[in-house]
Design a protein around this motif. Structure first.
Motif, mmCIF file in Angstrom:
data_model
loop_
_atom_site.group_PDB
_atom_site.id
_atom_site.type_symbol
_atom_site.label_atom_id
_atom_site.label_comp_id
_atom_site.label_asym_id
_atom_site.label_seq_id
_atom_site.Cartn_x
_atom_site.Cartn_y
_atom_site.Cartn_z
ATOM 1 N N UNK A 44 -1.419 -5.310 -20.925
ATOM 2 C CA UNK A 44 -2.089 -5.930 -19.770
ATOM 3 C C UNK A 44 -2.862 -4.869 -19.019
ATOM 4 N N UNK A 45 -4.139 -5.127 -18.724
ATOM 5 C CA UNK A 45 -4.982 -4.152 -18.051
ATOM 6 C C UNK A 45 -4.681 -4.097 -16.581
ATOM 7 N N UNK A 46 -5.351 -3.187 -15.862
ATOM 8 C CA UNK A 46 -5.159 -3.064 -14.402
ATOM 9 C C UNK A 46 -5.528 -4.339 -13.677
ATOM 10 N N UNK A 47 -4.797 -4.642 -12.620
ATOM 11 C CA UNK A 47 -5.077 -5.833 -11.826
ATOM 12 C C UNK A 47 -6.253 -5.560 -10.913
ATOM 13 N N UNK A 48 -7.358 -6.322 -11.014
ATOM 14 C CA UNK A 48 -8.501 -6.103 -10.110
ATOM 15 C C UNK A 48 -8.061 -6.222 -8.676
ATOM 16 N N UNK A 49 -8.632 -5.370 -7.819
ATOM 17 C CA UNK A 49 -8.226 -5.351 -6.408
ATOM 18 C C UNK A 49 -8.409 -6.718 -5.787
ATOM 19 N N UNK A 50 -9.460 -7.398 -6.136
ATOM 20 C CA UNK A 50 -9.724 -8.703 -5.529
ATOM 21 C C UNK A 50 -8.680 -9.732 -5.846
ATOM 22 N N UNK A 51 -7.983 -9.532 -7.024
ATOM 23 C CA UNK A 51 -6.943 -10.495 -7.408
ATOM 24 C C UNK A 51 -5.580 -10.060 -6.944
ATOM 25 N N UNK A 52 -5.513 -8.875 -6.333
ATOM 26 C CA UNK A 52 -4.210 -8.317 -5.987
ATOM 27 C C UNK A 52 -3.769 -8.642 -4.585
ATOM 28 N N UNK A 53 -4.532 -9.444 -3.828
ATOM 29 C CA UNK A 53 -4.163 -9.760 -2.459
ATOM 30 C C UNK A 53 -2.885 -10.593 -2.427
ATOM 31 N N UNK A 108 4.667 3.160 -5.859
ATOM 32 C CA UNK A 108 4.098 2.492 -4.684
ATOM 33 C C UNK A 108 3.124 3.403 -3.962
ATOM 34 N N UNK A 109 3.532 4.651 -3.758
ATOM 35 C CA UNK A 109 2.663 5.615 -3.094
ATOM 36 C C UNK A 109 1.367 5.810 -3.877
ATOM 37 N N UNK A 110 1.487 5.981 -5.174
ATOM 38 C CA UNK A 110 0.310 6.218 -6.005
ATOM 39 C C UNK A 110 -0.664 5.034 -5.958
ATOM 40 N N UNK A 111 -0.137 3.815 -6.051
ATOM 41 C CA UNK A 111 -1.000 2.644 -6.051
ATOM 42 C C UNK A 111 -1.677 2.438 -4.700
ATOM 43 N N UNK A 112 -0.928 2.674 -3.623
ATOM 44 C CA UNK A 112 -1.519 2.518 -2.296
ATOM 45 C C UNK A 112 -2.637 3.534 -2.084
ATOM 46 N N UNK A 113 -2.405 4.761 -2.508
ATOM 47 C CA UNK A 113 -3.421 5.785 -2.337
ATOM 48 C C UNK A 113 -4.661 5.486 -3.182
ATOM 49 N N UNK A 114 -4.459 4.819 -4.313
ATOM 50 C CA UNK A 114 -5.583 4.465 -5.183
ATOM 51 C C UNK A 114 -6.313 3.211 -4.705
ATOM 52 N N UNK A 158 -3.680 -1.298 0.687
ATOM 53 C CA UNK A 158 -2.659 -2.336 0.808
ATOM 54 C C UNK A 158 -2.983 -3.557 -0.050
ATOM 55 N N UNK A 159 -4.241 -3.996 -0.039
ATOM 56 C CA UNK A 159 -4.608 -5.196 -0.783
ATOM 57 C C UNK A 159 -4.466 -5.010 -2.290
ATOM 58 N N UNK A 160 -4.585 -3.776 -2.746
ATOM 59 C CA UNK A 160 -4.461 -3.521 -4.171
ATOM 60 C C UNK A 160 -3.037 -3.288 -4.635
ATOM 61 N N UNK A 161 -2.092 -3.318 -3.712
ATOM 62 C CA UNK A 161 -0.684 -3.106 -4.056
ATOM 63 C C UNK A 161 -0.055 -4.420 -4.479
ATOM 64 N N UNK A 162 0.511 -4.459 -5.688
ATOM 65 C CA UNK A 162 1.222 -5.639 -6.170
ATOM 66 C C UNK A 162 2.560 -5.220 -6.764
ATOM 67 N N UNK A 163 3.510 -6.122 -6.720
ATOM 68 C CA UNK A 163 4.809 -5.845 -7.326
ATOM 69 C C UNK A 163 4.639 -5.623 -8.823
ATOM 70 N N UNK A 164 3.798 -6.417 -9.456
ATOM 71 C CA UNK A 164 3.549 -6.271 -10.887
ATOM 72 C C UNK A 164 2.977 -4.892 -11.206
ATOM 73 N N UNK A 165 2.024 -4.453 -10.378
ATOM 74 C CA UNK A 165 1.427 -3.142 -10.596
ATOM 75 C C UNK A 165 2.430 -2.021 -10.418
#
Length: 231
Positions: free
Chosen positions: A1-10, A58-64, A67-74
């Motif tokens: 599964x590829x990266x979750x687009x930020x727009x879909x990660x809200x 969590x830290x890595x994803x938030x920095x990348x 907040x909107x791009x942070x998902x439990x799946x990610x």
């Protein structure tokens, strides 16, 4: 599964993703009981390595992605754990982010002084250190904008983010009362709001450098307001 687009990660606090139906995203919108914390059950100790990897992810994803791009799946994918592992310890991403941010607070200890002025400077310095951390700097501006439009998110933030600074303002005023610097009025919550507000405004809105002289001056203004109540 590829990266979750930020727009879909809200994160939507009013609906649930089909893959997360068994896990309520926010207790403020559901009467279902949240996943049980296994650390409270004998025989099921928390895996400290998995816990550390989850917080690091969590830290890595938030920095990348913010907040909107942070998902439990990610987070689960980045940490190499199952989503169910995350849901055993955190109800949703706000809870997860709260504990992650709490690490920044623990790195900014507060040492009491012998005066209200000194304690206020310490509180301001602590707040500045927390809000200036890479995590907070990435999350706070966007998160504040989202909370202005999402009441459920605002309530989740207020109830679940670290409250240690609020406890510190309470202890600060308790010590000041013992020293007879202020009266018995409980202004701890208001003081907390003023400290957080002035730091947020200078740091995230105006992008101002805050020197030690600035901290002393702000603390003096706060102290004057507090002492006026005792006159």
């Amino acid at each position: 599964m590829g990266p979750v687009p930020i727009g879909q990660a809200r994160l939507d606090f009013t609906t649930r993703d089909a893959s997360m139906q068994s896990h309520p995203t926010d207790s403020t919108r559901s009467t279902e009981k949240p996943p049980t914390d296994p650390t409270r059950h004998v025989g099921r100790p928390r895996d400290e390595r998995a816990h550390r990897l989850i917080l690091e992810a969590t830290t890595a994803l938030v920095l990348e992605r913010g907040f909107d791009g942070l998902t439990i799946e990610g987070v689960a994918r980045r940490a190499g754990v199952a989503k169910t592992t995350i849901y055993r310890w955190w109800k949703n991403k706000v809870d997860l982010l709260a504990e992650t941010c709490a690490q920044d607070l623990s790195r900014a200890p507060l040492d009491p002084t012998e005066s209200l002025q000194g304690d206020l400077v310490g509180l301001l310095r602590q707040e500045l250190a927390v809000q200036a951390s890479p995590m907070a700097h990435k999350v706070l501006p966007g998160l504040m904008a989202r909370m202005a439009e999402d009441d459920a998110l605002r309530k989740a933030f207020e109830s679940r983010f670290p409250i240690a600074p609020g406890a510190c303002t309470h202890k600060t005023l308790e010590r000041a009362r013992v020293r007879d610097e202020v009266d018995g009025t409980d202004d701890a919550a208001l003081l907390r709001e003023m400290i957080a507000g002035v730091v947020f405004w200078r740091l995230h809105v105006c992008h101002l450098e805050t020197s030690e002289t600035d901290l002393q001056r702000i603390a003096q203004v706060l102290r004057t307001g507090l002492e006026r109540e005792s006159s």
